[in-house]
Write an enzyme that holds these catalytic residues in place. Structure first.
Site, short mmCIF file in Angstrom:
data_model
loop_
_atom_site.label_atom_id
_atom_site.label_comp_id
_atom_site.label_asym_id
_atom_site.label_seq_id
_atom_site.Cartn_x
_atom_site.Cartn_y
_atom_site.Cartn_z
N ARG A 1 0.94 -1.05 -0.08
CA ARG A 1 -0.01 -0.06 0.01
C ARG A 1 1.08 1.05 -0.13
NH1 ARG A 1 -4.77 -1.65 4.08
NH2 ARG A 1 -5.84 -2.84 2.46
N LYS B 1 -20.57 -14.02 3.15
CA LYS B 1 -21.84 -13.26 3.28
C LYS B 1 -22.34 -13.02 2.02
CE LYS B 1 -19.90 -10.88 6.98
NZ LYS B 1 -18.79 -10.26 6.50
N GLY C 1 -9.46 -8.22 0.79
CA GLY C 1 -8.21 -8.70 1.37
C GLY C 1 -7.88 -9.74 1.26
N GLY D 1 -13.94 -3.41 0.05
CA GLY D 1 -15.61 -2.96 0.14
C GLY D 1 -15.68 -1.72 -1.10
P1 AMP Z 1 -16.39 -12.32 3.61
O1 AMP Z 1 -16.11 -11.24 4.70
O2 AMP Z 1 -17.64 -12.26 3.35
O3 AMP Z 1 -15.55 -12.14 2.31
O4 AMP Z 1 -15.76 -13.76 4.17
C1 AMP Z 1 -14.33 -14.07 4.39
C2 AMP Z 1 -14.38 -15.44 5.47
O5 AMP Z 1 -15.14 -16.30 4.76
C3 AMP Z 1 -12.93 -15.83 5.38
O6 AMP Z 1 -12.69 -15.43 6.71
C4 AMP Z 1 -13.35 -17.22 5.29
O7 AMP Z 1 -12.42 -17.94 6.33
C5 AMP Z 1 -14.78 -17.56 5.44
N1 AMP Z 1 -15.28 -18.64 4.83
C6 AMP Z 1 -15.19 -19.16 3.46
N2 AMP Z 1 -15.58 -20.06 3.32
C7 AMP Z 1 -16.48 -20.53 4.54
C8 AMP Z 1 -16.87 -21.73 4.91
N3 AMP Z 1 -17.26 -22.63 4.09
N4 AMP Z 1 -17.33 -21.87 6.32
C9 AMP Z 1 -17.20 -20.90 6.91
N5 AMP Z 1 -16.42 -19.68 6.84
C10 AMP Z 1 -16.12 -19.67 5.29
#
Ligand code: AMP
Length: 397
Positions: free
Chosen positions: A38, A200, A355, A378
């Site tokens: 960065r 999410k 990230g 984001g």
């Molecule tokens: P996000 O903030 O929505 O981009 O989610 C990122 C996080 O999703 C990472 O820390 C991953 O460890 C988690 N993640 C990805 N796949 C899974 C899964 N199948 N079960 C639980 N957590 C997950």
């Protein structure tokens, strides 16, 4: 509406630029920088201004301080030496600048580059406080925003400040982000594939909706996939999913169908009873026993996704395929990274942001094999959804 200005629209000779950068680099326990990307990218605009005879007041945040004053581990002292080294000159760090009596002049007499202490030591930064915005604006003649990663936030240094300084523009980093994001959105190369993962759906509904009319394929992995599989009646066992978004998942799939977009979901998963349990088993993604959770995509899914990615001419990737932070569940994410790199070698244009995805590209040492790595998480998602960001919108006026 006016066009957004760029650095070369201004003459910096004899002028002071107040420049918002994102020097929010990761630090280890000893407060040593572990990844300087960065700073290395953000410094280019500072160099441009100096080379053109200007001086710079540089401002950034670092980490997540509480907003009520100095905290050693979040101090920009931690990056000062590196910054001086990269700029090959003295950089002064100034504290307590939000004070009626504070004047920047004496610091600028001594050095051409002044670094303001972490903006987020003041709660006024995130509150987009008018007085704070005005104070920051008073430090320069020209405001430069080059902090793409925070442009979706309405903070004093990215938003409010624009009301108090007439001359404003974007820096090189943001200019480059916009050029590359526009390439992925508008260049007519097909097939266009979006690879989405993470936990999410709620964070990514807007971007999926925006992408449906323009992509050919959407690959969905990570825990997000669970919500889609469950919405289709699949049995996902104890896997993480978003109850409130089951309807959304159905609606998105219908929209995709109408627009001739193929959604690819994993057909198998690496599962275990908890992510601390490495006694893993592979299950069909629609038939996971109730005590098991999915933590990564399986080999069949990897094979399926590989075919789609290698056949693509434009690829955008945001979000991991599994709990990639844990070695046992990182294979899916790393393989996706390899396939995107391979497809890029074969002529595809690839853009990776967020990230987690960027961290896995770096861990896999594939930075040079991806067409463009965005500094936004984001901000990138919001830009893809709306083709602008709150702070950038303001810079047009
Ligand atoms: P996000 O903030 O929505 O981009 O989610 C990122 C996080 O999703 C990472 O820390 C991953 O460890 C988690 N993640 C990805 N796949 C899974 C899964 N199948 N079960 C639980 N957590 C997950």
């Amino acid at each position: 509406m006016m066009k957004i200005k760029k650095l070369n629209d201004f003459k910096f000779k004899g002028k002071i630029a107040i420049i918002r950068v994102d020097f929010n680099v990761p630090l280890d326990k000893e407060l040593i920088i572990t990844d300087s990307t960065r700073i290395d990218l953000g410094i280019k605009s500072v160099k441009y201004i100096l080379e053109n005879g200007g001086k710079c007041v540089v401002m950034s945040h670092l980490g997540r301080p509480k907003g009520n004053g100095y905290e050693r581990k979040f101090s920009l002292e931690n990056i000062l030496d590196y910054l001086s080294y990269k700029l090959n000159r003295k950089v002064s760090l100034v504290k307590n600048y939000f004070d009626d009596k504070f004047k920047i002049d004496k610091y600028l007499k001594d050095s051409e580059v002044v670094l303001l202490e972490n903006l987020r030591f003041y709660s006024e930064e995130k509150e987009n406080d008018n007085n704070f915005s005005q104070k920051l604006a008073s430090f320069g003649d020209i405001y430069v925003n080059d902090a793409f990663g925070t442009c979706h936030r309405k903070h004093a240094s990215t938003y409010g400040i624009v009301n108090y300084i007439k001359n404003h523009c974007i820096g090189e980093l943001i200019e480059n982000e916009i050029i590359n994001i526009n390439k992925v959105l508008h260049e007519n190369k097909r097939p266009f594939t979006a690879v989405l993962g993470g936990a999410k759906v709620s964070d990514k509904i807007n971007i999926i909706e925006k992408l449906i009319p323009i992509v050919d394929n959407i690959i969905i992995g990570g825990a997000m996939a669970n919500t889609f599989i469950k919405s289709n009646g699949g049995n996902i066992g104890n896997s993480l999913f978003e109850k409130n978004n089951l309807d959304v998942a159905i609606t998105l799939q219908k929209k995709a169908l109408v627009n001739n977009v193929q959604i690819f979901l994993p057909n198998d998963f690496i599962c275990s009873k908890s992510f601390e349990d490495f006694n893993t088993k592979v299950f069909d993604s629609n038939n996971i026993p109730k005590e098991y959770s999915s933590f990564d995509i399986g080999d069949q899914s990897i094979k399926l996704f590989k075919k789609v990615i290698l056949n693509s001419k434009k690829i955008i990737w945001n979000g991991p395929m599994g709990v990639f932070e844990i070695d046992n569940f990182s294979k899916g994410t790393y393989e996706i990274c390899n396939f995107i790199a391979e497809s890029t070698k074969n002529g595809a244009f690839s853009l990776v942001g967020g990230g987690d995805s960027v961290a896995s590209v770096k861990k896999n040492n594939k930075q040079k094999e991806i067409s463009f790595i965005s500094t936004g998480g984001g901000a990138l998602i919001e830009y893809l959804s709306n083709e602008t960001l709150p702070s950038l919108k303001l810079l047009k006026s």
